[in-house]
Design a protein around this motif. Sequence first.
Motif, PDB file in Angstrom:
ATOM      1  N   ASN A 148     -14.964   7.717 -23.916  1.00 12.58           N
ATOM      2  CA  ASN A 148     -14.341   7.240 -25.043  1.00 12.58           C
ATOM      3  C   ASN A 148     -14.012   5.810 -24.853  1.00 12.58           C
ATOM      4  O   ASN A 148     -13.214   5.343 -23.959  1.00 12.58           O
ATOM      5  CB  ASN A 148     -13.006   7.901 -25.288  1.00 12.58           C
ATOM      6  N   ALA A 149     -14.613   4.716 -25.641  1.00  6.24           N
ATOM      7  CA  ALA A 149     -14.156   3.401 -25.373  1.00  6.24           C
ATOM      8  C   ALA A 149     -12.824   3.323 -25.288  1.00  6.24           C
ATOM      9  O   ALA A 149     -12.034   3.744 -26.508  1.00  6.24           O
ATOM     10  CB  ALA A 149     -14.920   2.459 -26.498  1.00  6.24           C
ATOM     11  N   VAL A 150     -12.122   2.145 -24.616  1.00  2.00           N
ATOM     12  CA  VAL A 150     -10.861   1.847 -24.533  1.00  2.00           C
ATOM     13  C   VAL A 150     -11.014   0.411 -24.957  1.00  2.00           C
ATOM     14  O   VAL A 150     -11.346  -0.484 -24.157  1.00  2.00           O
ATOM     15  CB  VAL A 150     -10.304   1.975 -23.095  1.00  2.00           C
ATOM     16  N   ASP A 151      -9.876   0.058 -25.844  1.00  4.04           N
ATOM     17  CA  ASP A 151      -9.691  -1.238 -26.485  1.00  4.04           C
ATOM     18  C   ASP A 151      -8.521  -2.010 -25.820  1.00  4.04           C
ATOM     19  O   ASP A 151      -7.270  -1.289 -26.038  1.00  4.04           O
ATOM     20  CB  ASP A 151      -9.516  -1.241 -27.969  1.00  4.04           C
ATOM     21  N   PHE A 152      -8.574  -2.932 -24.808  1.00  4.73           N
ATOM     22  CA  PHE A 152      -7.548  -3.491 -24.212  1.00  4.73           C
ATOM     23  C   PHE A 152      -7.053  -4.745 -25.075  1.00  4.73           C
ATOM     24  O   PHE A 152      -6.191  -5.398 -24.507  1.00  4.73           O
ATOM     25  CB  PHE A 152      -7.920  -3.920 -22.960  1.00  4.73           C
ATOM     26  N   SER A 153      -7.609  -5.005 -26.089  1.00  2.00           N
ATOM     27  CA  SER A 153      -7.188  -6.141 -26.928  1.00  2.00           C
ATOM     28  C   SER A 153      -5.643  -6.536 -27.273  1.00  2.00           C
ATOM     29  O   SER A 153      -5.237  -7.335 -27.321  1.00  2.00           O
ATOM     30  CB  SER A 153      -8.032  -6.377 -28.323  1.00  2.00           C
ATOM     31  N   LYS A 154      -5.012  -5.383 -27.330  1.00  2.00           N
ATOM     32  CA  LYS A 154      -3.687  -5.239 -27.447  1.00  2.00           C
ATOM     33  C   LYS A 154      -2.821  -4.832 -26.134  1.00  2.00           C
ATOM     34  O   LYS A 154      -1.896  -4.240 -26.466  1.00  2.00           O
ATOM     35  CB  LYS A 154      -3.269  -4.437 -28.836  1.00  2.00           C
ATOM     36  N   GLY A 155      -3.612  -4.747 -25.273  1.00  2.07           N
ATOM     37  CA  GLY A 155      -2.790  -4.153 -23.743  1.00  2.07           C
ATOM     38  C   GLY A 155      -1.756  -5.234 -23.548  1.00  2.07           C
ATOM     39  O   GLY A 155      -1.691  -6.397 -23.717  1.00  2.07           O
ATOM     40  N   THR A 156      -0.630  -4.679 -22.617  1.00  2.47           N
ATOM     41  CA  THR A 156       0.331  -5.462 -22.280  1.00  2.47           C
ATOM     42  C   THR A 156      -0.089  -5.828 -20.554  1.00  2.47           C
ATOM     43  O   THR A 156      -0.673  -4.795 -19.941  1.00  2.47           O
ATOM     44  CB  THR A 156       1.839  -4.866 -22.324  1.00  2.47           C
ATOM     45  N   ALA A 157       0.625  -6.967 -20.223  1.00  2.09           N
ATOM     46  CA  ALA A 157       0.422  -7.122 -18.673  1.00  2.09           C
ATOM     47  C   ALA A 157       1.412  -6.320 -18.094  1.00  2.09           C
ATOM     48  O   ALA A 157       2.400  -5.963 -18.355  1.00  2.09           O
ATOM     49  CB  ALA A 157       0.822  -8.523 -18.408  1.00  2.09           C
ATOM     50  N   TRP A 158       0.773  -5.780 -16.634  1.00  2.00           N
ATOM     51  CA  TRP A 158       1.538  -5.018 -15.739  1.00  2.00           C
ATOM     52  C   TRP A 158       1.505  -5.850 -14.351  1.00  2.00           C
ATOM     53  O   TRP A 158       0.420  -5.947 -13.863  1.00  2.00           O
ATOM     54  CB  TRP A 158       1.185  -3.473 -15.688  1.00  2.00           C
ATOM     55  N   ARG A 159       2.637  -6.370 -13.964  1.00  2.00           N
ATOM     56  CA  ARG A 159       2.635  -7.085 -12.771  1.00  2.00           C
ATOM     57  C   ARG A 159       1.939  -8.342 -12.517  1.00  2.00           C
ATOM     58  O   ARG A 159       2.329  -9.263 -11.744  1.00  2.00           O
ATOM     59  CB  ARG A 159       2.293  -6.149 -11.637  1.00  2.00           C
ATOM     60  N   ASP A 160       0.906  -8.407 -13.432  1.00  2.00           N
ATOM     61  CA  ASP A 160      -0.227  -9.747 -13.371  1.00  2.00           C
ATOM     62  C   ASP A 160      -0.634  -9.802 -14.508  1.00  2.00           C
ATOM     63  O   ASP A 160      -0.944  -8.740 -15.324  1.00  2.00           O
ATOM     64  CB  ASP A 160      -1.184  -9.275 -12.059  1.00  2.00           C
ATOM     65  N   VAL A 161      -0.811 -11.136 -15.020  1.00  2.00           N
ATOM     66  CA  VAL A 161      -1.394 -11.094 -16.259  1.00  2.00           C
ATOM     67  C   VAL A 161      -2.979 -10.712 -16.535  1.00  2.00           C
ATOM     68  O   VAL A 161      -3.189 -10.400 -17.723  1.00  2.00           O
ATOM     69  CB  VAL A 161      -1.320 -12.855 -16.681  1.00  2.00           C
ATOM     70  N   HIS A 162      -3.657 -10.462 -15.297  1.00  4.89           N
ATOM     71  CA  HIS A 162      -4.872  -9.892 -15.510  1.00  4.89           C
ATOM     72  C   HIS A 162      -4.830  -8.390 -15.460  1.00  4.89           C
ATOM     73  O   HIS A 162      -6.029  -7.826 -15.827  1.00  4.89           O
ATOM     74  CB  HIS A 162      -5.854 -10.511 -14.496  1.00  4.89           C
ATOM     75  N   LEU A 163      -3.830  -7.856 -15.099  1.00  4.26           N
ATOM     76  CA  LEU A 163      -3.595  -6.333 -15.096  1.00  4.26           C
ATOM     77  C   LEU A 163      -3.348  -5.826 -16.387  1.00  4.26           C
ATOM     78  O   LEU A 163      -1.985  -5.911 -16.612  1.00  4.26           O
ATOM     79  CB  LEU A 163      -2.692  -5.789 -14.037  1.00  4.26           C
ATOM     80  N   ARG A 164      -4.235  -5.674 -17.186  1.00  5.89           N
ATOM     81  CA  ARG A 164      -3.733  -5.007 -18.642  1.00  5.89           C
ATOM     82  C   ARG A 164      -3.705  -3.658 -18.707  1.00  5.89           C
ATOM     83  O   ARG A 164      -4.269  -2.888 -18.145  1.00  5.89           O
ATOM     84  CB  ARG A 164      -4.878  -5.580 -19.598  1.00  5.89           C
TER      85      ARG A 164
END
Length: 1021
Positions: A815-831
């Motif tokens: 199942n494809a996961v859409d990270f476009s609305k993901g939030t940052a966790w600890r690091d701006v690149h960790l979504r």
Amino acid sequence: MSDQIQTTDSAAEFRPWPFFVLNDEFLPESGEARLTEFLENLHRVGFGGVFIHPRPGLITEYLGPRWFELVRHIIAECRRLGMEPALYDENSYPSGFAGGHVPARIPDAVVRAVSPVFGTGPVDVPVSPLKLCRWTDGAAGEPVPREEIIDGDSWVAFVEKIMEPTAWHGGFPYVSLLDPQVMPAFLETTHERYRAELNDDEWNSLRAIFTDEPHLPAEHHGSWSAGLHFTPWVRASFKKRCGYDLVEKLPGLYWNSEESAAVRFDYYETLHALFVAHWAKPLEDWCGTNQLPLTGHYLEHDWPCPYATPGHMHLLKYMQWPGTDLLETYLLEGHDGGDPQNLAATLPGREAQALFFLRQAQSVANQFGKERVSCESWGAGGNDSAPADWLRIGRFLIVHGVNLLVPHIAPVTIRGSRKTDHPQFFSEITACFDHLKPMNDEFGRLCEWTTRGRMENRLLLIDPLTTGYCLSQKSDCLGMQRQYDESLRPDFIALTQRSVQALRSTTTELAEALSEACADFDIGDEYILEEDGRVEEMILTVGIQHYNAVVLPPLLQNLREPTVQLLEAFVQNGGQLVAVRPEMAWVDGRAADWPARLDAAGSVCWVASADQLIGKALTCVPPRAASESGFPVGFAHQRRVDGDRVIYLFVNSGAQDWCGRIALAEAGDAVPLTIPACEARVLVVDSAGAVSIEGSSDARPGWTSCSAELETVQTLEKNTWVIDTCAAEINGERFPEELVYSANRRYWEASGLGTNGWHMVVQFRDQMFRRARELSPDVRAVFSYTVDVGEGVETAGWELAVEAPELWSVAVNGNAVDFSKGTAWRDVHLRRVAVGEFLRAGTNEITMASSEFDVRQEIDQIYLFGDFALEPVESGFRAVAPKPLGLGAWKKQGRPFFDHEVAYSFDVAWSGPVHVQLAREDWSGAVVRIETACESRLSYGPAVDETVQVGDDRRVTLKVTGLPLNTFGPFRVADPRPKRAWSIQWSGPDIPSGTLPGNSYRLMDFGLFQLPQFSVEGNGQ
């Protein structure tokens, strides 16, 4: 925080200035916003400024147009926030090569070295050696022509080598800092560029520029390579200076002989003179002309070994703000020694070598009235280090002269390999980051105290550096090749510098003993004595400091001729000189009876041992602070005269609390004083002799135990699951499940780029992108992470975090996961996004796929968050139903990777003041926050000792925060010694690359292990 010293706004500029690490791609639409947020967070927790520091992993072109846009933005934001912006002069270190720009401009100035090569018979004899000798009885014998070597002849040839290009230097060799071409090129490339790019307001806002470990390497950095720094310029300068060809005397640099002391002295004195003339002095001149204080440090840890940095103390004179470094964070806890810092085995509270080189920097500052002494602090301290470690070491640094702490490091991102770049990190990736302000406030206050007035030390300890010149036998290093895995060998440094070990240990232990006796002393460098020493009646004056007595340490054999003449004048005028008479004496490396010359000049106090030396020195200059009960191991002080008052800073770096009465020269009666282990106290004596004490704890007599009941244990954060192995499929070829760093290596090798372009690599200009464009790698890859979920586990609400998901196609069970609305966790690149609907009981597959290689891609661990517990299995961990938390280690309660906050709430059956105590073994983590309805107090430990006001609800909550080691690793360290971190611990040659049983992961026990002790005033009724 039981020992917190209250700070004021005036102390703001004295709070630590971390290395603000730019190690990422900063796009115009988002880069400035990210930097602003990062600076605001640093300011919020009490950091006072930043050094703008490029590091490996920097994608934005160093010194390109975008780089200077970022620098201007950082300066502007620091000004807005009231922080101090400063520059770092290199990408990344040692200073001088400017990220590859300098060797690209002047390739003929790269490092060359002379090294011995051994063999037998005519085969493999070098064609054009500098010198060829017969090898006889373990040393170089008579010279021999190449054509005369026959079968059976053993020989040693001295050959010239060019330093190999390295990825760390942008694909170039390092440059020789002794070459007159280098400094002009370096200044034009870096300093002049900054000056040209910044307007006057921006430039005048800068507070300093940092130079990091410039030195004179051979085949490798540091002092341990087989060769010695030897360029055509060095050879010609040596002959002009010394009157003979060094090539003819090369064996004397390696093996002892009748003339070796003289050859070594001449060689290292020549290197030192060139280092001053072509590096230190022009750099100081440029910074002075442009009104930008120069700070930083050299390779002081090698002292008195001269191979890479002959005479760093004199070089510090040419800095407006001299400095040192002190890395790793196990220090002062007692250890068996043997690490890259060159620190010997020692007791808790002691670090003799560190104390000595700190006192060297402090002495330069005292002698020349320099306002600041900096220290690159705590770097490579490991994700298992805590604020208690930083406080313990920071107070030690400050009492020994540092008043600008430079935390190493605060990276803008830890994406991919950047998380292995010598953590710990002073940024949001650390769960305790929000709790750092009280610590930074204390450091600011202590540093402010230690910049008031001036020190007036009366005892001068002569630095036996040039004895180190004469004793240093480079053959110690033969057979030692600098490899990253060897940087952790316990005996590595000792083996490469054993010829000076006795001199080092004897001298540093003498300085340590003087410090623990509260003697006020500085260290005298022979070059500084020549330039700035003079005798004024019975006083030896160096710069602006005046010394009543001079001490020559045991094992000092060599003195420079100007030093002998100065000491002759000193004793001739009645000065007090205390020394152990050497069995063999040299002047400038040649046999000479300087003790007899001193005897002829006047009265010298010769003693037989180091103990007698200390006793006599303290008789000559009695300490101004004393206690009838004596001072413990690790005790130190700093005294400053500030107008009509005197300031004393006392630090107890030892493992035991100290309590006694302390007599101060300026006060009347002795003052009762308690200094708990690893804490600091400031005493101020006014003109009338009255003493006030800053930072003292309130006594609690007459308190009795109070009953309490543990009611709840809660966490507001979901559990964390780190998955650090995956199976790769690259261009149709499948590989077994392995450590993510091994899979990443396969991916980059398939691209044609060899290895990860951001791991310990400095990108020259935009070479990584340019090479990728030229290769146009068509690499199709899928990386599969497997997670096992037990039957009956509810996955609703679970989340997944992936690094740089925009560069991948991410799927969970197809199942494809859409990270476009993901939030940052600890690091701006960790979504982080919700994926619970895609998970199920049994085996789950999370995939990251790419149809085209991108140099910004790195394969790294991924993270799951949810309401679950983890149990160890044969390959990693499996999710099972969550368990209620109680006392004990979190990892044993299904939270092995968790490092956030857990709250333990107690009903204490009392309202009013309550004293809360935890022994250091009762808990583990970064901080403990104690909260009631009335107040909140923070303790860094290691023991917790706080008094809080409890409200009518009679509730006390202890919130324990963990450390990032359990989240970011390393999890499979070959050498598990704590509180030190090197990149090889994540993916070095000794790290298992396959899957690992969960029980074999290196994880710490965090949590509350025992009930606190609660006590109340009176009888508790």
